[in-house]
Enzyme design. Structure first.
Site, PDB file in Angstrom:
ATOM      1  N   SER A  55      -1.562   2.206   1.918  1.00  0.00           N
ATOM      2  CA  SER A  55      -0.956   2.471   0.631  1.00  0.00           C
ATOM      3  C   SER A  55      -2.102   2.022  -0.584  1.00  0.00           C
ATOM      4  O   SER A  55      -2.432   1.004  -0.749  1.00  0.00           O
ATOM      5  CB  SER A  55       0.312   1.492   0.460  1.00  0.00           C
ATOM      6  OG  SER A  55       0.793   1.491  -0.872  1.00  0.00           O
ATOM      7  N   HIS A  92       4.007   5.809   2.112  1.00  0.00           N
ATOM      8  CA  HIS A  92       3.189   4.895   2.786  1.00  0.00           C
ATOM      9  C   HIS A  92       3.877   3.542   3.159  1.00  0.00           C
ATOM     10  O   HIS A  92       3.451   2.477   2.951  1.00  0.00           O
ATOM     11  CB  HIS A  92       1.923   4.669   2.331  1.00  0.00           C
ATOM     12  CG  HIS A  92       0.973   5.947   2.291  1.00  0.00           C
ATOM     13  ND1 HIS A  92       0.046   6.136   1.309  1.00  0.00           N
ATOM     14  CD2 HIS A  92       0.917   7.153   3.225  1.00  0.00           C
ATOM     15  CE1 HIS A  92      -0.362   7.444   1.531  1.00  0.00           C
ATOM     16  NE2 HIS A  92       0.070   7.767   2.924  1.00  0.00           N
ATOM     17  N   SER A 150       5.851   1.704  -2.673  1.00  0.00           N
ATOM     18  CA  SER A 150       6.595   2.392  -1.447  1.00  0.00           C
ATOM     19  C   SER A 150       7.286   1.374  -0.533  1.00  0.00           C
ATOM     20  O   SER A 150       7.608   1.237   0.255  1.00  0.00           O
ATOM     21  CB  SER A 150       5.505   2.969  -0.673  1.00  0.00           C
ATOM     22  OG  SER A 150       4.102   2.221  -0.532  1.00  0.00           O
ATOM     23  N   GLU A 172      -3.323  12.192  -1.329  1.00  0.00           N
ATOM     24  CA  GLU A 172      -3.421  12.601  -2.660  1.00  0.00           C
ATOM     25  C   GLU A 172      -4.518  13.337  -3.045  1.00  0.00           C
ATOM     26  O   GLU A 172      -4.680  14.423  -3.698  1.00  0.00           O
ATOM     27  CB  GLU A 172      -3.038  11.528  -3.568  1.00  0.00           C
ATOM     28  CG  GLU A 172      -2.602  11.936  -5.136  1.00  0.00           C
ATOM     29  CD  GLU A 172      -2.580  11.035  -6.097  1.00  0.00           C
ATOM     30  OE1 GLU A 172      -2.120  10.014  -5.792  1.00  0.00           O
ATOM     31  OE2 GLU A 172      -3.275  11.344  -7.279  1.00  0.00           O
ATOM     32  N   CYS A 193      -0.561   6.643 -12.690  1.00  0.00           N
ATOM     33  CA  CYS A 193       0.675   6.598 -13.116  1.00  0.00           C
ATOM     34  C   CYS A 193       1.155   5.432 -13.823  1.00  0.00           C
ATOM     35  O   CYS A 193       0.888   4.129 -13.719  1.00  0.00           O
ATOM     36  CB  CYS A 193       1.529   7.118 -11.910  1.00  0.00           C
ATOM     37  SG  CYS A 193       1.729   5.782 -10.701  1.00  0.00           S
TER      38      CYS A 193
HETATM   39  O1  0CG Z   1      -0.291   4.602  -3.192  1.00  0.00           O
HETATM   40  P1  0CG Z   1      -0.189   5.600  -2.366  1.00  0.00           P
HETATM   41  O2  0CG Z   1      -0.797   6.809  -3.020  1.00  0.00           O
HETATM   42  O3  0CG Z   1      -1.312   5.479  -0.957  1.00  0.00           O
HETATM   43  O4  0CG Z   1       1.211   5.991  -1.717  1.00  0.00           O
HETATM   44  P2  0CG Z   1       2.452   5.130  -1.447  1.00  0.00           P
HETATM   45  O5  0CG Z   1       3.134   5.899  -0.445  1.00  0.00           O
HETATM   46  O6  0CG Z   1       2.027   3.591  -0.892  1.00  0.00           O
HETATM   47  O7  0CG Z   1       2.993   4.880  -2.788  1.00  0.00           O
HETATM   48  C1  0CG Z   1       3.799   5.616  -3.750  1.00  0.00           C
HETATM   49  C2  0CG Z   1       3.626   7.226  -3.361  1.00  0.00           C
HETATM   50  C3  0CG Z   1       3.423   8.278  -3.187  1.00  0.00           C
HETATM   51 FE1  SF4 Z   2       3.080   6.857  -9.176  1.00  0.00          FE
HETATM   52 FE2  SF4 Z   2       4.891   6.606  -7.436  1.00  0.00          FE
HETATM   53 FE3  SF4 Z   2       4.517   8.822  -8.317  1.00  0.00          FE
HETATM   54 FE4  SF4 Z   2       2.852   7.746  -6.817  1.00  0.00          FE
HETATM   55  S1  SF4 Z   2       5.063   8.363  -6.323  1.00  0.00           S
HETATM   56  S2  SF4 Z   2       2.390   9.030  -8.745  1.00  0.00           S
HETATM   57  S3  SF4 Z   2       2.972   5.593  -7.339  1.00  0.00           S
HETATM   58  S4  SF4 Z   2       5.266   7.050  -9.669  1.00  0.00           S
END
Ligand code: 0CG
Ligand code: SF4
Length: 325
Positions: free
Chosen positions: A240, A58, A284, A143, A212
Site C-alpha cells: 500500500s 491493498h 485502505s 496505479e 489526493c
Molecule cells: O496506496 P495505494 O495506491 O497502494 O493503494 P491502497 O489500496 O493501499 O489505498 C487506496 C487506494 C486505491
Molecule cells: Fe486517494 Fe483514496 Fe482515491 Fe487512492 S483511492 S486516490 S488514496 S482518495
C-alpha cells in the site's frame, strides 16, 4: 441447574498508563469506500462469482472479506472466464484492459478512484497538446502502470527521485509537462517538482495537485502526532503506497515507526519502555483493524487514549451509473 462458574477474567494490565495518540483523519478514503461498495453491489446484482482484477484495495482483511462473499481476485483479464462480470481495482488500469474486456464481451465495472481517473484524463490532454510527460511515481505500482497505459508508449518518462531529474536529458525548450501518482509523499514530491522546475522552468504543471486529499490529510495527521511519540504504528499493507508513506513521514519526525497489517503482529516488547504511542491507518485499512489494535494494546498496558484531529473529511464519490438503480 446452577449456572456454570464464570471463567476468571485475565487480570487488567498494571503500571504507568501508555498515552495513545490516534491520528485523524486515518483509514478509509472516499475512493476505497466506493471501490468496496462497487464489489458488494456487483455481488448483489450478478451473484457470485464476481471477478476483480487486482486486489480491489491493498488490504488483505478487505480482500479476504469480499472473497468470502464470492469475489474472485485475479491479476490479469485472461484469468476471467467468458461471460463473467469483472471489476477493475481502485488503482486504475491501462486503456488496453477495458478495451480487451469489451472485445471479449465481458460485463465490466470500473472501480478506479475518480481522483486517479482525473490524472488519466490530464495525461491524455497533455499528449493531445503535444507535450512529453514526466510522471512522478513508483515504478511497478499498479496505479503507475495504469496511468502510463493511458498514453502511447514513449510519450512519458517515469521519474522516481531527484537523482532521476538530474539524469534527464531533454533539450532546453522541449515541451514538457509533469503529473504525479496520487499517493506520494507530499514533501518528497515537492522537492522533485522543485528540481524539475529548476531544470525546465517552462515545464507545464497540473492545474491542481495530483496527490489526493486523503494522502495529504493522512500525512499531515501523522505529522501532528509523530513528534510526541516514541513509536508510531501504521496499519496498512506492505504493497500500500499511501500506508508506506505514513511510515516514512513518522520516521522523519523522529519517531520509530512500524507498518503492521493486524494486531497480532505487535510485539509486546515494543510497548514496555515507551510513554507515548502513535497510531494511524492507511487509506485502505478499515477502522475495525484500528479497534482491534487498540484492544490488543489494552491487554498489554493500561492506556490513555486521545484522538488528534487535524481536519474533517466529507468527500463522497458517486457510484458508476450501472450500479445506481
Ligand atoms: O496506496 P495505494 O495506491 O497502494 O493503494 P491502497 O489500496 O493501499 O489505498 C487506496 C487506494 C486505491
Ligand atoms: Fe486517494 Fe483514496 Fe482515491 Fe487512492 S483511492 S486516490 S488514496 S482518495
Amino acid at each position: 441447574m446452577n449456572a456454570p462458574f464464570p471463567e476468571s477474567p485475565s487480570p487488567a494490565p498494571q503500571g504507568e498508563p501508555l498515552h495513545l495518540l490516534i491520528a485523524a483523519p486515518r483509514g478509509f478514503c472516499a475512493g476505497v469506500d466506493r471501490a468496496i461498495e462497487i464489489v458488494e453491489r456487483a455481488l448483489a446484482r450478478y451473484g457470485a462469482p464476481v471477478y476483480v482484477r487486482h486486489e480491489i484495495v491493498h488490504n488483505k482483511y478487505v480482500v479476504d472479506g469480499l472473497r468470502a462473499k464470492g469475489a474472485v481476485f485475479v491479476e490479469e483479464l485472461d484469468e476471467v472466464p467468458d461471460g463473467a462480470p469483472v471489476i477493475f481495482s481502485a488503482h486504475g488500469v491501462p486503456k488496453s484492459v477495458p478495451a480487451e474486456a469489451t472485445a471479449r464481451g465481458l460485463d465490466w465495472l470500473d472501480a478506479t478512484c475518480p481522483l486517479v481517473s482525473k490524472v488519466h484524463r490530464q495525461a491524455e490532454r497533455q499528449i493531445e497538446a503535444g507535450r512529453h510527460i514526466l510522471f512522478i511515481g513508483h515504478r511497478g505500482h499498479p496505479e503507475v502502470i495504469g496511468t502510463l497505459g493511458q498514453v502511447p508508449e514513449g510519450s512519458v518518462t517515469l521519474v522516481e527521485t531527484e537523482e532521476d531529474v538530474a539524469r534527464l536529458d531533454f533539450a532546453p525548450g522541449t515541451d514538457l509537462a509533469f503529473l504525479t501518482q496520487t499517493t506520494l509523499s507530499v514533501d518528497d514530491t515537492a522537492s522533485i517538482i522543485a528540481a524539475l522546475k529548476a531544470r525546465y522552468p517552462e515545464i507545464n504543471a497540473p492545474r491542481a495537485e495530483d496527490i489526493c486529499y486523503a494522502t495529504s490529510n493522512r500525512q499531515a495527521a501523522v505529522k501532528a502526532i509523530a513528534g510526541d511519540c516514541e513509536l508510531v504504528l501504521v496499519i496498512g499493507a506492505p504493497n500500500s503506497s499511501n500506508s508506506l508513506r505514513l511510515v516514512e513521514v513518522a520516521q522523519r519526525c523522529g519517531a520509530r515507526a512500524q507498518l503492521i497489517q493486524r494486531a497480532d503482529e505487535i510485539d509486546p516488547a515494543w510497548l514496555t519502555d515507551i510513554g507515548t504511542l502513535g497510531l494511524t491507518a492507511g487509506a485502505s485499512a478499515p477502522e475495525e483493524l484500528v479497534r482491534e489494535v487498540v484492544a490488543l494494546i489494552a491487554t498489554i498496558r493500561p492506556i490513555r487514549e486521545e484522538t488528534v484531529v487535524t481536519t474533517e473529511e466529507k468527500m463522497v464519490f458517486k457510484l458508476p451509473r450501472q450500479l445506481m438503480d
